[in-house]
Design a protein around this motif. Structure first.
Motif, short mmCIF file in Angstrom:
data_model
loop_
_atom_site.label_atom_id
_atom_site.label_comp_id
_atom_site.label_asym_id
_atom_site.label_seq_id
_atom_site.Cartn_x
_atom_site.Cartn_y
_atom_site.Cartn_z
N GLY A 122 35.17 62.78 49.19
CA GLY A 122 35.87 62.57 47.93
C GLY A 122 36.04 61.11 47.56
O GLY A 122 36.19 60.78 46.38
N ASN A 123 36.01 60.23 48.53
CA ASN A 123 36.18 58.80 48.29
C ASN A 123 35.39 58.04 49.34
O ASN A 123 35.56 58.26 50.54
CB ASN A 123 37.67 58.42 48.34
CG ASN A 123 37.92 56.97 47.98
OD1 ASN A 123 37.45 56.06 48.65
ND2 ASN A 123 38.69 56.75 46.92
N ALA A 124 34.50 57.14 48.88
CA ALA A 124 33.61 56.42 49.79
C ALA A 124 34.26 55.21 50.44
O ALA A 124 33.73 54.69 51.43
CB ALA A 124 32.36 55.96 49.04
N ASN A 125 35.39 54.74 49.89
CA ASN A 125 36.00 53.50 50.37
C ASN A 125 34.94 52.41 50.48
O ASN A 125 34.84 51.71 51.49
CB ASN A 125 36.71 53.71 51.72
CG ASN A 125 37.63 52.55 52.07
OD1 ASN A 125 37.92 51.69 51.24
ND2 ASN A 125 38.09 52.52 53.32
N ALA A 126 34.16 52.28 49.42
CA ALA A 126 33.10 51.26 49.34
C ALA A 126 33.31 50.41 48.10
O ALA A 126 33.80 50.91 47.08
CB ALA A 126 31.73 51.92 49.29
N GLY A 127 32.98 49.14 48.20
CA GLY A 127 33.25 48.24 47.10
C GLY A 127 34.74 48.03 46.91
O GLY A 127 35.22 47.81 45.80
N THR A 128 35.48 48.09 48.01
CA THR A 128 36.94 48.03 47.95
C THR A 128 37.51 46.79 48.64
O THR A 128 38.73 46.67 48.76
CB THR A 128 37.54 49.30 48.59
OG1 THR A 128 36.91 49.53 49.86
CG2 THR A 128 37.31 50.51 47.71
N GLY A 129 36.65 45.89 49.10
CA GLY A 129 37.09 44.61 49.62
C GLY A 129 38.00 44.69 50.83
O GLY A 129 37.93 45.62 51.64
N GLU A 130 38.87 43.71 50.95
CA GLU A 130 39.77 43.63 52.09
C GLU A 130 40.75 44.81 52.15
O GLU A 130 41.11 45.28 53.22
CB GLU A 130 40.56 42.31 52.05
CG GLU A 130 39.71 41.07 52.31
CD GLU A 130 39.06 41.10 53.68
OE1 GLU A 130 39.73 41.53 54.66
OE2 GLU A 130 37.89 40.70 53.80
N ALA A 131 41.16 45.28 50.98
CA ALA A 131 42.06 46.43 50.95
C ALA A 131 41.38 47.66 51.54
O ALA A 131 42.00 48.46 52.24
CB ALA A 131 42.50 46.71 49.51
N GLY A 132 40.10 47.82 51.28
CA GLY A 132 39.35 48.94 51.85
C GLY A 132 39.27 48.85 53.36
O GLY A 132 39.42 49.87 54.06
N LEU A 133 39.03 47.66 53.86
CA LEU A 133 39.01 47.47 55.32
C LEU A 133 40.38 47.79 55.92
O LEU A 133 40.47 48.45 56.97
CB LEU A 133 38.61 46.03 55.66
CG LEU A 133 37.12 45.71 55.57
CD1 LEU A 133 36.91 44.21 55.73
CD2 LEU A 133 36.34 46.47 56.65
N ALA A 134 41.43 47.34 55.25
CA ALA A 134 42.77 47.62 55.75
C ALA A 134 43.04 49.12 55.77
O ALA A 134 43.65 49.65 56.71
CB ALA A 134 43.81 46.90 54.88
#
Length: 412
Positions: A86-98
């Motif tokens: 449902g969500n790739a968590n890609a193109g999400t920068g540092e917040a995505g890594l967190a």
């Protein structure tokens, strides 16, 4: 509608000792659907993987790579995989890594292990923040569902635009030991070699040393998931993971051993089956196409030509229409990038029909013969280059009106 792809039967999917699977409905993108999966591993398990080559690789891919590298350094075993759809968590920068790391922390707390012993995976829409709170809230439900015979639900839990779950099992006897293998995959669009919006997870109960497993997963990927293409797009989240739980009394400690060869053959065959399921369920696909390029000077040049054919929208739309406009195949071969190719030695076949002989139309070729083959749901394109002994095979599908509709409306 998938091309000649029966639904997997849950009872036929064999439990693999040393791995438990649990799913949940976390509401990552849509309510009332399985969208969260945990794979809990025995402490004896080894894990290895290959990932997308896209430079915009997703946050979970980055975290997985870091945790697997830490495994090599510290030796602490991977204890669980967590996958959301449902969500790739890609193109999400540092917040995505967190957020990817926060998912690992949350699951590690529940399983009493270190966050570095968790591997996270995501698939779905790119460039949107991961709803990490929903994932955290769903983890206890997934843990409560942990079972060894949960492969069918696991396959459903990682689907996005797939029309059906993809899963398969087999057993092999190696040195008198029965070894079990079961795997799941997902993917229907943005599929290309070096992988794509695809996830693949294969588990075996054999005991395989970490360096040996790392060698095996790369070699298997080259014979399976790196031999498929749907639309030529390489996505941000591709991951193919191989898990050896070590629960069976078969030890594989050397890539030159007969045990390795036997296990490799079984894993590769299962992975090819799972990879071909992705193509058969390609977005809007109506035909499954095998592209075999033979008599080349290297596997690399054979693959170049196979992929040029498999990526061509003109070729793929002609196959959808059952139109034997086969000059489009010759054009794709010509621009594939094999600059010293002597086209006067080239022969082209469509199943049993000899279409082009020595670089030109076969005088015996009849349009009705080509049309007969083009109407089939499964077709083989065979290209003989006449310049060596190397060969390569790629699997692809056609392009239909439905492919455009699915991708135009994907976020709706």
């Amino acid at each position: 509608m998938a091309v000649n792809l029966p639904l997997p039967v849950a009872a036929d999917l064999k439990p693999v000792a040393g791995i438990e699977l649990g799913h949940a409905e976390a509401g990552v993108r849509k309510a009332n659907r399985k969208d969260l999966l945990i794979m809990k591993l025995a402490p004896t398990a080894t894990v290895a993987g290959v990932f997308t080559t896209n430079r915009f690789c997703a946050a979970p891919v980055q975290v997985c790579k870091a945790h697997l590298e830490g495994l090599r350094m510290a030796g602490a075993p991977i204890r669980a995989l967590v996958i959301n759809t449902g969500n790739a968590n890609a193109g999400t920068g540092e917040a995505g890594l967190a957020n990817a790391n926060a998912t690992c922390v949350a699951l590690a707390d529940l399983l009493a292990c270190e966050p570095s012993q968790i591997l996270p995976f995501s698939t779905g829409v790119i460039l949107e923040p991961l709803p990490v709170d929903r994932i955290k809230a769903g983890l206890p439900q997934a843990i409560a569902n942990l079972k060894t015979d949960n492969w069918y639900n696991a396959a459903e839990s990682i689907m996005t635009t797939d029309t059906q779950p993809k899963a398969a099992s087999r057993t092999v006897v190696i040195n008198g030991v029965t070894v079990t293998l079961t795997g799941i995959s997902k993917g229907a669009g943005m599929i290309k070699p070096n992988m794509a919006t695809m996830l693949g997870f294969v588990a075996t109960d054999a005991k395989v040393a970490q360096p040996v497993l790392e060698h095996m997963v790369k070699a298997v990927a080259d014979k399976s998931f790196n031999c498929i293409t749907i639309d030529g797009d390489t996505s941000t989240n591709d991951s193919f993971m191989l898990i050896a739980t070590g629960a069976a009394p078969l030890e594989v400690g050397n890539i030159d051993s007969p045990e390795y060869a036997a296990l490799f053959a079984a894993v590769a065959a299962l992975s090819q089956e799972l990879a071909q399921m992705i193509v058969r369920d390609g977005e809007g696909a109506t035909k499954f196409i095998t592209i075999a390029v033979e008599d080349g000077t290297s596997v690399e040049e054979c693959r170049k030509i196979a992929y040029a054919i498999g990526h061509s929208p003109l070729v793929k739309t002609a196959f959808y229409a059952s139109d034997p406009n086969l000059g489009r195949i010759l054009a794709a071969i010509g621009y594939a990038g094999v600059n010293d190719l002597d086209v006067n030695k080239l022969n082209l076949y469509l199943d049993d029909v000899w279409v082009a002989r020595n670089g030109g139309r076969n005088p015996d070729y009849k349009e009705e013969d080509g049309q007969r083959v083009m109407k089939q749901s499964e077709i083989t394109i065979r290209v003989k280059l006449g310049r060596g002994t190397a060969a390569a095979t790629v699997w692809t599908c056609d392009f239909s009106h439905e492919y455009v509709s699915i991708n135009a409306d994907y976020r709706s």
